[in-house]
Design a protein around this motif. Structure first.
Motif, mmCIF file in Angstrom:
data_model
loop_
_atom_site.group_PDB
_atom_site.id
_atom_site.type_symbol
_atom_site.label_atom_id
_atom_site.label_comp_id
_atom_site.label_asym_id
_atom_site.label_seq_id
_atom_site.Cartn_x
_atom_site.Cartn_y
_atom_site.Cartn_z
ATOM 1 N N PHE A 1 45.470 37.514 32.956
ATOM 2 C CA PHE A 1 44.209 36.802 33.121
ATOM 3 C C PHE A 1 43.173 37.675 33.818
ATOM 4 O O PHE A 1 42.015 37.755 33.380
ATOM 5 N N VAL A 2 43.570 38.327 34.898
ATOM 6 C CA VAL A 2 42.633 39.165 35.653
ATOM 7 C C VAL A 2 42.134 40.318 34.792
ATOM 8 O O VAL A 2 40.932 40.596 34.738
ATOM 9 N N GLU A 3 43.039 40.981 34.092
ATOM 10 C CA GLU A 3 42.657 42.105 33.235
ATOM 11 C C GLU A 3 41.705 41.658 32.128
ATOM 12 O O GLU A 3 40.650 42.276 31.904
ATOM 13 N N PHE B 1 32.171 48.803 39.161
ATOM 14 C CA PHE B 1 31.603 48.399 37.875
ATOM 15 C C PHE B 1 30.626 47.220 37.938
ATOM 16 O O PHE B 1 29.789 47.079 37.046
ATOM 17 N N PHE B 2 30.755 46.381 38.978
ATOM 18 C CA PHE B 2 29.900 45.202 39.075
ATOM 19 C C PHE B 2 29.146 45.180 40.407
ATOM 20 O O PHE B 2 29.663 45.661 41.423
ATOM 21 N N HIS B 3 27.976 44.617 40.397
ATOM 22 C CA HIS B 3 27.182 44.491 41.619
ATOM 23 C C HIS B 3 27.954 43.707 42.672
ATOM 24 O O HIS B 3 28.324 42.555 42.452
ATOM 25 N N GLN B 4 28.243 44.350 43.793
ATOM 26 C CA GLN B 4 28.970 43.750 44.909
ATOM 27 C C GLN B 4 30.337 43.195 44.489
ATOM 28 O O GLN B 4 30.857 42.269 45.105
ATOM 29 N N PHE C 1 35.059 38.941 41.426
ATOM 30 C CA PHE C 1 36.419 39.409 41.685
ATOM 31 C C PHE C 1 36.659 39.678 43.169
ATOM 32 O O PHE C 1 37.704 39.313 43.719
ATOM 33 N N ASP C 2 35.718 40.339 43.820
ATOM 34 C CA ASP C 2 35.899 40.657 45.235
ATOM 35 C C ASP C 2 36.003 39.385 46.074
ATOM 36 O O ASP C 2 36.863 39.273 46.950
ATOM 37 N N ILE C 3 35.168 38.418 45.777
ATOM 38 C CA ILE C 3 35.169 37.167 46.544
ATOM 39 C C ILE C 3 36.449 36.367 46.299
ATOM 40 O O ILE C 3 37.123 35.932 47.240
ATOM 41 N N ALA C 4 36.785 36.176 45.023
ATOM 42 C CA ALA C 4 37.939 35.348 44.676
ATOM 43 C C ALA C 4 39.253 35.960 45.149
ATOM 44 O O ALA C 4 40.132 35.257 45.660
ATOM 45 N N LEU C 5 39.395 37.269 44.993
ATOM 46 C CA LEU C 5 40.653 37.921 45.345
ATOM 47 C C LEU C 5 40.791 38.165 46.845
ATOM 48 O O LEU C 5 41.903 38.157 47.371
ATOM 49 N N SER C 6 39.673 38.380 47.527
ATOM 50 C CA SER C 6 39.763 38.588 48.970
ATOM 51 C C SER C 6 40.280 37.341 49.674
ATOM 52 O O SER C 6 40.969 37.436 50.693
ATOM 53 N N ALA C 7 39.966 36.171 49.117
ATOM 54 C CA ALA C 7 40.388 34.906 49.730
ATOM 55 C C ALA C 7 41.905 34.738 49.703
ATOM 56 O O ALA C 7 42.476 34.058 50.555
ATOM 57 N N ALA D 1 41.692 30.457 42.207
ATOM 58 C CA ALA D 1 41.053 31.766 42.041
ATOM 59 C C ALA D 1 40.715 32.036 40.583
ATOM 60 O O ALA D 1 39.656 32.579 40.274
ATOM 61 N N ALA D 2 41.610 31.652 39.684
ATOM 62 C CA ALA D 2 41.357 31.859 38.257
ATOM 63 C C ALA D 2 40.152 31.083 37.792
ATOM 64 O O ALA D 2 39.300 31.593 37.041
ATOM 65 N N GLU D 3 40.033 29.848 38.252
ATOM 66 C CA GLU D 3 38.867 29.039 37.886
ATOM 67 C C GLU D 3 37.588 29.631 38.441
ATOM 68 O O GLU D 3 36.550 29.662 37.769
ATOM 69 N N GLN D 4 37.660 30.141 39.662
ATOM 70 C CA GLN D 4 36.494 30.772 40.275
ATOM 71 C C GLN D 4 36.059 32.004 39.488
ATOM 72 O O GLN D 4 34.860 32.222 39.248
ATOM 73 N N ILE D 5 37.018 32.810 39.065
ATOM 74 C CA ILE D 5 36.715 34.003 38.281
ATOM 75 C C ILE D 5 36.124 33.624 36.924
ATOM 76 O O ILE D 5 35.134 34.214 36.472
#
Length: 208
Positions: A58-60, A116-119, A123-129, A201-205
């Motif tokens: 899913f992440v990939e 690759f993406f601005h800030q 991904f950074d937000i969802a995965l950091s949590a 997290a998946a839904e957030q992404i």
């Protein structure tokens, strides 16, 4: 919509694998399990391994879809610093001159997302949590996939930390189906708690 399909595929995979686990834990009316303990453990740990693969997939898929300018479920697109011509090219750009991209490691995914993406986009937000939880899941995954003295020690340490009591000779199965003291107010076992976290997290992404 690609991101919507990614989320649907992920959730369908988790539902199917959970059904295998439920099958493995069926009991007769007298409370005795219908299948042997060894088979129950094998089915459950195999299902967990497949769940982890479903998360990586899913992440990939979502990362690549955003990179080739697909819209999120909520019709958002990230500001991005690369313009691949197709999915294959996107994957080649992400990997670069490395042998592969480790989608199981949230710290690596977060780092690459900022390239690759601005800030780092979503991904950074969802995965950091859930960074620590994903690393713990990886520890359990490694133990289920190839038991050694190293993975056994790491699993015992993780079980001790999660359950709040000294644990030794633990297995992935035993830890996954132990009641998780962090689950409040609704009690969950360790696996159920992880599945709740990665679904959020998946839904957030997917929503962007």
């Amino acid at each position: 919509m690609a991101l919507s399909q990614n989320l649907l595929d992920f959730r369908n995979s988790i539902t199917e694998l959970n059904s295998h686990i439920q099958f493995a834990h069926q009991k007769y009316a007298n409370g005795v399990y219908k299948i042997t303990n060894n088979l129950r453990v094998f089915i459950s740990e195999s299902a967990f391994l497949k769940m982890f693969v479903a998360w990586e997939t899913f992440v990939e898929s979502s990362f690549i879809d955003y990179l080739i300018n697909e819209e999120s479920v909520l019709l958002k697109r990230p500001a991005k610093w690369a313009t691949p011509i197709d999915r294959k090219h996107a994957n080649q750009i992400i990997i670069g001159n490395q042998k592969y991209m480790d989608w199981s490691n949230p710290e690596i995914v977060r780092s690459v997302s900022k390239i690759f993406f601005h800030q780092g986009y979503v991904f950074d937000i969802a995965l950091s949590a859930i960074n620590a939880d994903l690393m713990d899941m990886k520890t359990i995954r490694n133990s289920a996939a190839h038991l050694s003295s190293t993975t056994s020690d790491k699993l015992d340490g993780l079980a001790t930390r999660i359950l709040g009591t000294t644990c030794s000779n633990y297995t992935a199965y035993k830890l996954l189906f132990a009641t998780d003291p962090r689950s409040v107010p609704i009690p969950q076992n360790v696996l159920e708690r992880y599945l709740t976290l990665i679904d959020i997290a998946a839904e957030q992404i997917a929503n962007g």
